[in-house]
Design a protein around this motif. Structure first.
Motif, PDB file in Angstrom:
ATOM      1  N   ASP A  86       9.695  22.865  12.967  1.00 13.60           N
ATOM      2  CA  ASP A  86       9.608  23.180  14.393  1.00 13.60           C
ATOM      3  C   ASP A  86      10.994  23.482  14.954  1.00 13.60           C
ATOM      4  O   ASP A  86      11.207  23.456  16.168  1.00 13.60           O
ATOM      5  CB  ASP A  86       8.972  22.018  15.155  1.00 13.60           C
ATOM      6  CG  ASP A  86       9.769  20.720  15.013  1.00 13.60           C
ATOM      7  OD1 ASP A  86      10.850  20.751  14.386  1.00 13.60           O
ATOM      8  OD2 ASP A  86       9.316  19.682  15.536  1.00 13.60           O
ATOM      9  N   GLY A  87      11.924  23.749  14.060  1.00 10.78           N
ATOM     10  CA  GLY A  87      13.314  23.980  14.444  1.00 10.78           C
ATOM     11  C   GLY A  87      14.219  22.853  13.995  1.00 10.78           C
ATOM     12  O   GLY A  87      15.440  23.020  13.911  1.00 10.78           O
ATOM     13  N   ARG A 121      11.282  31.797   6.103  1.00  9.06           N
ATOM     14  CA  ARG A 121      10.197  32.722   5.745  1.00  9.06           C
ATOM     15  C   ARG A 121       9.126  32.853   6.812  1.00  9.06           C
ATOM     16  O   ARG A 121       8.360  33.824   6.788  1.00  9.06           O
ATOM     17  CB  ARG A 121       9.527  32.217   4.447  1.00  9.06           C
ATOM     18  CG  ARG A 121      10.511  32.009   3.312  1.00  9.06           C
ATOM     19  CD  ARG A 121       9.874  31.301   2.127  1.00  9.06           C
ATOM     20  NE  ARG A 121      10.891  30.924   1.150  1.00  9.06           N
ATOM     21  CZ  ARG A 121      10.629  30.411  -0.032  1.00  9.06           C
ATOM     22  NH1 ARG A 121       9.387  30.197  -0.396  1.00  9.06           N
ATOM     23  NH2 ARG A 121      11.608  30.093  -0.864  1.00  9.06           N
ATOM     24  N   GLU A 122       9.025  31.862   7.720  1.00 10.42           N
ATOM     25  CA  GLU A 122       7.943  31.863   8.682  1.00 10.42           C
ATOM     26  C   GLU A 122       8.486  31.736  10.101  1.00 10.42           C
ATOM     27  O   GLU A 122       9.557  31.182  10.336  1.00 10.42           O
ATOM     28  CB  GLU A 122       6.982  30.687   8.409  1.00 10.42           C
ATOM     29  CG  GLU A 122       6.443  30.618   6.991  1.00 10.42           C
ATOM     30  CD  GLU A 122       5.467  31.732   6.680  1.00 10.42           C
ATOM     31  OE1 GLU A 122       4.979  32.392   7.634  1.00 10.42           O
ATOM     32  OE2 GLU A 122       5.179  31.943   5.479  1.00 10.42           O
ATOM     33  N   VAL A 168       3.342  25.072  10.229  1.00 15.69           N
ATOM     34  CA  VAL A 168       2.890  24.008   9.320  1.00 15.69           C
ATOM     35  C   VAL A 168       2.120  24.674   8.196  1.00 15.69           C
ATOM     36  O   VAL A 168       1.162  25.417   8.452  1.00 15.69           O
ATOM     37  CB  VAL A 168       1.996  22.978  10.039  1.00 15.69           C
ATOM     38  CG1 VAL A 168       1.492  21.933   9.052  1.00 15.69           C
ATOM     39  CG2 VAL A 168       2.754  22.313  11.181  1.00 15.69           C
ATOM     40  N   HIS A 169       2.554  24.445   6.975  1.00 14.15           N
ATOM     41  CA  HIS A 169       1.919  25.097   5.832  1.00 14.15           C
ATOM     42  C   HIS A 169       0.520  24.532   5.589  1.00 14.15           C
ATOM     43  O   HIS A 169       0.346  23.322   5.463  1.00 14.15           O
ATOM     44  CB  HIS A 169       2.793  24.890   4.591  1.00 14.15           C
ATOM     45  CG  HIS A 169       2.346  25.685   3.407  1.00 14.15           C
ATOM     46  ND1 HIS A 169       2.338  25.166   2.138  1.00 14.15           N
ATOM     47  CD2 HIS A 169       1.891  26.954   3.299  1.00 14.15           C
ATOM     48  CE1 HIS A 169       1.904  26.091   1.298  1.00 14.15           C
ATOM     49  NE2 HIS A 169       1.623  27.175   1.986  1.00 14.15           N
ATOM     50  N   ASP A 170      -0.432  25.417   5.491  1.00 16.57           N
ATOM     51  CA  ASP A 170      -1.808  25.024   5.219  1.00 16.57           C
ATOM     52  C   ASP A 170      -1.913  24.529   3.782  1.00 16.57           C
ATOM     53  O   ASP A 170      -1.601  25.268   2.845  1.00 16.57           O
ATOM     54  CB  ASP A 170      -2.733  26.227   5.430  1.00 16.57           C
ATOM     55  CG  ASP A 170      -4.207  25.879   5.217  1.00 16.57           C
ATOM     56  OD1 ASP A 170      -4.497  24.737   4.850  1.00 16.57           O
ATOM     57  OD2 ASP A 170      -5.050  26.779   5.430  1.00 16.57           O
TER      58      ASP A 170
END
Length: 510
Positions: free
Chosen positions: A215-216, A190-191, A196-198
């Motif tokens: 990060d992969g 999705r991103e 990194v999700h806040d």
């Protein structure tokens, strides 16, 4: 008016013809109350579904509907409910496996005993959430073994949590060795990575968990996969023990409830810097007596309370814990399993904390029970006060000696007489908890219940008591507190004519 109908719907004395009337008036809330009735007939259940479509799922779970009552095309969610209970038909599963709604396919994937061809269809579903749900709930080792190499990390995480997964696969998921890396996760789906999700994310449509990152290498999902495998009792103990020293607190915490670790792992976890880890270790049945004694001096009261509930905690340790961790307010497992000799020793102890521990038992020999009832310590008397078999005279002496400290527990005694209960309502100063106990007591007389109606917290409970006079119950139907009025409507002593009037009044208006 609606709260009165909800009360009526829960009234066990409601005649069948009035149940039918309420069904004809039902909305979602009323349908929920009706669906819980133990006397609801199959015909009434079908009629309720015709009135409120959404009630079909609840009725299916309650066992009021059978496969003969459900059309899976018209009511797919009810069909899913029956499949979830193991009461659906195989052809329904085949139909729902290709349902346009991924949510329904996801629910189907969690159902037991699915036909093999349906499992294969779900395992190949284009929506990873469906496949992950299958991976989490299937009981077929061959399926979990197949999905353990799925290219999506979320599916592997679900496999790691499934106890049907073969131990060798779980060990491999724990280390990640010997299999190709996952090609995707819910984050990079999705991103744009790195991401990194806040934790304070304000997006209303965001479904990512707090701390999700990629990060992969799909690191947050890999971490959650390890955590799931560590919690899974099917993962070999020799594969998980080394994680007792892992830098991740969450991974160490995942080990704390396991009962198959080597002793040295428990020693390390018992000294963990995180109180939550130590609390879970304190309640672990695998803990031995030596470690229990060491942990009894833990600085955290939550750890000591958990230790007090350990089934093998030594009785002398429990006595100390009862005094330092407020752990003596309930019957502890080790005290419940105490031998007759141990019961006598506790009851004869000079330490009131020990006597309080055993006073919570409700099967004490009469001699010990009576001795504890006459104890000079109010906490001991409070603990024994609800014990069956105590006489009215003994209960009165408790109140005379210890007053408000024991009043509510005396009121909870199943053998408390109507006269005593009424007297307790007149005690000065009053004890609010006592009113609540009296309001639910089977022997509460009318005078005591009328006194309970004057207490705001006890009033709804008293309004539902069948010993109330019918005319008082009827008056309470107009109470300004909706909870009290609804409780009165649920009272089985409410006159049938009044029940009918309530239903017909709404009937005519509708």
């Amino acid at each position: 008016m609606h709260h009165l109908l909800c009360g009526l719907a829960a009234n066990p004395a409601l005649p069948p013809e009035l149940v039918d009337r309420l069904i004809s008036l039902a909305d979602d809330d009323l349908a929920d109350d009706l669906a819980c009735r133990g006397d609801l007939s199959r015909a009434q259940a079908v009629a309720l579904v015709e009135r409120v479509e959404e009630s079909a799922v609840r009725l299916a779970y309650e066992g009021r509907l059978t496969a003969a009552d459900i059309d899976p095309v018209a009511r797919p969610d009810a069909a899913l409910a029956l499949l979830d209970r193991g009461a659906g038909r195989p052809e329904w599963a085949r139909l729902l496996a290709t349902d346009p709604s991924h949510g329904r396919r996801e629910k189907l994937a969690a159902c037991p005993r699915l036909p093999p061809d349906v499992v294969d269809t779900l395992a190949a579903d284009p929506d990873v959430r469906v496949v992950a749900e299958l991976a989490l709930w299937t009981t077929t080792p061959d399926v979990t073994a197949r999905l353990a190499t799925h290219p999506h990390a979320e599916v592997r995480r679900a496999v790691a949590a499934n106890e049907a997964t073969p131990p060798a696969e779980l060990a491999t998921l724990l280390t990640g060795e010997g299999r190709p890396a996952a090609r995707g996760c819910l984050v990079c789906d999705r991103e744009e990575i790195p991401f990194v999700h806040d934790p304070q994310c304000s997006r209303p449509d965001c479904e990512l968990s707090a701390g999700a990152s990629c990060d992969g290498s799909h690191e947050s999902t890999v971490h959650r996969t390890r955590e799931a495998a560590l919690r899974n009792p099917a993962t070999p103990a020799e594969s998980v023990a080394a994680f007792a020293d892992h830098p991740s607190m969450l991974l160490r915490w995942a080990l704390a409830t396991r009962q198959d670790l080597p002793r040295q792992a428990y020693v390390r976890l018992a000294a963990d810097p995180t109180p939550g880890v130590r609390t879970d270790i304190a309640g672990n049945p695998a803990l031995d007596e030596a470690l229990i004694r060491v942990m009894a001096d833990d600085r955290d009261p939550a750890v000591r309370r958990a230790l007090a509930h350990h089934p093998r905690a030594p009785l002398d340790v429990l006595t100390g814990l009862a005094a330092t961790a407020k752990a003596g307010a309930t019957l502890l497992p080790r005290v419940a399993a105490a031998s007759p000799v141990e019961i006598e020793d506790l009851a004869s102890s000079p330490d009131p904390a020990a006597r309080m521990l055993v006073a919570h038992r409700r099967d004490l020999p009469p001699g010990i029970r009576d001795r504890l009832a006459d104890d000079p310590d109010a906490k001991v008397v409070k603990a024994v006060a609800p014990h069956p078999g105590l006489t009215e005279a003994q209960l009165r002496v408790m109140v005379e000696r210890h007053g408000v400290r024991v009043l509510a527990k005396v009121a909870a005694n199943p053998d408390a007489t109507p006269a005593l209960l009424e007297e307790l309502t007149r005690h000065e100063p009053p004890v609010q908890k006592a009113f609540r106990e009296i309001a639910r007591h089977r022997a509460a007389p009318v005078a005591a219940l009328l006194a309970c109606l004057k207490d705001s917290q006890a009033r709804p409970t008293a309004a539902a008591h069948p010993a109330l006079p019918p005319e008082i119950i009827t008056e309470l139907l107009t109470d300004t507190d909706c909870r009290t009025a609804e409780a009165a409507a649920s009272n089985p002593s409410l006159p049938t004519a009044v029940m009918a009037d309530l239903a017909w009044r709404r009937w005519r208006r509708d």
